[in-house]
Design a protein around this motif. Sequence first.
Motif, PDB file in Angstrom:
ATOM      1  N   HIS A  23     -66.206   5.219 135.246  1.00  0.00           N
ATOM      2  CA  HIS A  23     -64.772   4.931 134.984  1.00  0.00           C
ATOM      3  C   HIS A  23     -64.545   3.655 134.054  1.00  0.00           C
ATOM      4  O   HIS A  23     -63.660   3.595 133.135  1.00  0.00           O
ATOM      5  CB  HIS A  23     -63.785   4.889 136.011  1.00  0.00           C
ATOM      6  CG  HIS A  23     -63.551   6.279 136.769  1.00  0.00           C
ATOM      7  ND1 HIS A  23     -64.358   7.019 137.403  1.00  0.00           N
ATOM      8  CD2 HIS A  23     -62.057   6.720 136.526  1.00  0.00           C
ATOM      9  CE1 HIS A  23     -63.459   8.157 137.677  1.00  0.00           C
ATOM     10  NE2 HIS A  23     -62.425   7.937 137.289  1.00  0.00           N
ATOM     11  N   THR A  49     -67.470  10.073 143.784  1.00  0.00           N
ATOM     12  CA  THR A  49     -66.131   9.745 143.190  1.00  0.00           C
ATOM     13  C   THR A  49     -65.415   8.877 144.263  1.00  0.00           C
ATOM     14  O   THR A  49     -65.651   7.579 144.403  1.00  0.00           O
ATOM     15  CB  THR A  49     -65.141  10.849 142.707  1.00  0.00           C
ATOM     16  OG1 THR A  49     -64.939  11.841 144.004  1.00  0.00           O
ATOM     17  CG2 THR A  49     -65.798  11.500 141.390  1.00  0.00           C
ATOM     18  N   LEU A  71     -64.800  12.987 132.936  1.00  0.00           N
ATOM     19  CA  LEU A  71     -64.134  12.520 131.999  1.00  0.00           C
ATOM     20  C   LEU A  71     -64.373  12.643 130.592  1.00  0.00           C
ATOM     21  O   LEU A  71     -65.575  12.525 130.389  1.00  0.00           O
ATOM     22  CB  LEU A  71     -63.950  10.995 132.590  1.00  0.00           C
ATOM     23  CG  LEU A  71     -63.870  10.707 134.172  1.00  0.00           C
ATOM     24  CD1 LEU A  71     -63.848   9.179 134.052  1.00  0.00           C
ATOM     25  CD2 LEU A  71     -62.068  11.092 134.290  1.00  0.00           C
ATOM     26  N   THR A 124     -58.968  16.057 142.875  1.00  0.00           N
ATOM     27  CA  THR A 124     -60.260  16.992 143.002  1.00  0.00           C
ATOM     28  C   THR A 124     -60.508  17.564 144.147  1.00  0.00           C
ATOM     29  O   THR A 124     -60.813  18.688 144.487  1.00  0.00           O
ATOM     30  CB  THR A 124     -61.257  16.034 142.631  1.00  0.00           C
ATOM     31  OG1 THR A 124     -61.261  15.330 141.500  1.00  0.00           O
ATOM     32  CG2 THR A 124     -62.421  16.782 142.573  1.00  0.00           C
ATOM     33  N   MET A 136     -66.218  15.505 139.269  1.00  0.00           N
ATOM     34  CA  MET A 136     -65.282  15.147 138.156  1.00  0.00           C
ATOM     35  C   MET A 136     -65.896  14.816 136.784  1.00  0.00           C
ATOM     36  O   MET A 136     -66.758  14.148 136.657  1.00  0.00           O
ATOM     37  CB  MET A 136     -64.578  13.925 138.645  1.00  0.00           C
ATOM     38  CG  MET A 136     -63.452  13.082 137.518  1.00  0.00           C
ATOM     39  SD  MET A 136     -63.189  11.640 138.295  1.00  0.00           S
ATOM     40  CE  MET A 136     -62.286  11.914 139.790  1.00  0.00           C
ATOM     41  N   ASP A 139     -56.078  11.033 132.869  1.00  0.00           N
ATOM     42  CA  ASP A 139     -56.942  10.198 133.606  1.00  0.00           C
ATOM     43  C   ASP A 139     -56.219   8.972 133.587  1.00  0.00           C
ATOM     44  O   ASP A 139     -56.908   7.790 133.449  1.00  0.00           O
ATOM     45  CB  ASP A 139     -58.430  10.047 133.126  1.00  0.00           C
ATOM     46  CG  ASP A 139     -59.275   9.164 134.095  1.00  0.00           C
ATOM     47  OD1 ASP A 139     -59.214  10.034 135.264  1.00  0.00           O
ATOM     48  OD2 ASP A 139     -59.886   8.298 133.944  1.00  0.00           O
ATOM     49  N   ASN A 151     -59.303  14.112 132.573  1.00  0.00           N
ATOM     50  CA  ASN A 151     -60.020  14.379 133.550  1.00  0.00           C
ATOM     51  C   ASN A 151     -60.285  15.971 133.830  1.00  0.00           C
ATOM     52  O   ASN A 151     -59.178  16.604 134.147  1.00  0.00           O
ATOM     53  CB  ASN A 151     -59.188  13.744 134.750  1.00  0.00           C
ATOM     54  CG  ASN A 151     -60.038  13.879 136.233  1.00  0.00           C
ATOM     55  OD1 ASN A 151     -60.859  14.679 136.611  1.00  0.00           O
ATOM     56  ND2 ASN A 151     -59.775  12.864 137.221  1.00  0.00           N
TER      57      ASN A 151
END
Length: 349
Positions: free
Chosen positions: A275, A171, A159, A143, A157, A312, A299
Amino acid sequence: MQTFDKPTIGITMGDPASIGPEIAVKALMNKEVYDICNPILVGDARVFADIIKRLKIDVAIHSIESVKEAKFNVGVIDVFDLHNVKMNKLVFGEISAMAGDAAFGSVKKVIELAMTGEIDATVTGPINKKSINEAGHHFAGHTEIYAHFTHTNKYAMLLVEDNLKVIHVSTHVSLRQACDLVKKERILEVVELLYNGLVSLGETNLKIGIAGLNPHAGDSGLFGTEDDMEIMPAVQEALARGYNVEGPVPPDTLFAKAATGAYGGVVAMYHDQGHIPFKLSGFKWDAEKQQMASVKGVNITLGLPIIRTSVDHGTAFEIAGKGIASPDAMLLAIESAVQLSRYKNQVIF
């Protein structure tokens, strides 16, 4: 540059000592990939040729130095050959500056190809952050590399796995620093990025759930003030701007609802908050074999002037070179890149 209405997708090899090259080759063994896009691998052609030999599969490598040379034929994998791996020093599962530099070079090249319009979207294989940094490239991850080379200041980011679509306020920072980064303006920024991302993915449910930071979303100040002082004002401002948002919702409730489709997307306040539920949904562990049975999830970096999706999951050094890595996440990342490319002229990322 699109050919026959199919986007051209650049796919990086990831760390050459990881499962990255293997899952890329396995993904491109699927005719369905060529039905929806024109894929090009970016890295060292010898690495992919070695994987093909190890897997004993009937595909060929077509080394190219220009996108114009690509054939886009099933069974012939086009590789934008960077000649950047010292094969005599490559050891599967090993952290090394050589592998890190090669992985970094692949990412930089795919960004260049996208920025110049030679490809329509990018997909990245897994990299090892320690190897990247040992090579002298001091970035926290993909990223940050993309943000640097595209000169992007506002990004986040996202997901994606089934019903769960999770964007992050922060993140790759410490937990202590993550709490300090929970600010009204940043939350509003990621709400806007998430809304645009959902539209780009063709989602019809645009309701956004916003997680609290503290237990019970602070419980009216009993467990911290960030929820009342920063998150609630952001929610109120987002509503005033016309976004369909709800929050701050205690995370233990928010993600349970999101998994059933209650929200089109959710805003997580920090890395692990988003996450952990995401990977509980997409990662399946085989206790008997002591390995992942399936790894799903994509991702996506929102806010960039180019499209970037990624698997991811990590480098999985422990199974690199064994031929047992699953390409599921890579296939999903390619599909997401194709979907986003269809909307890139309609929504600003």
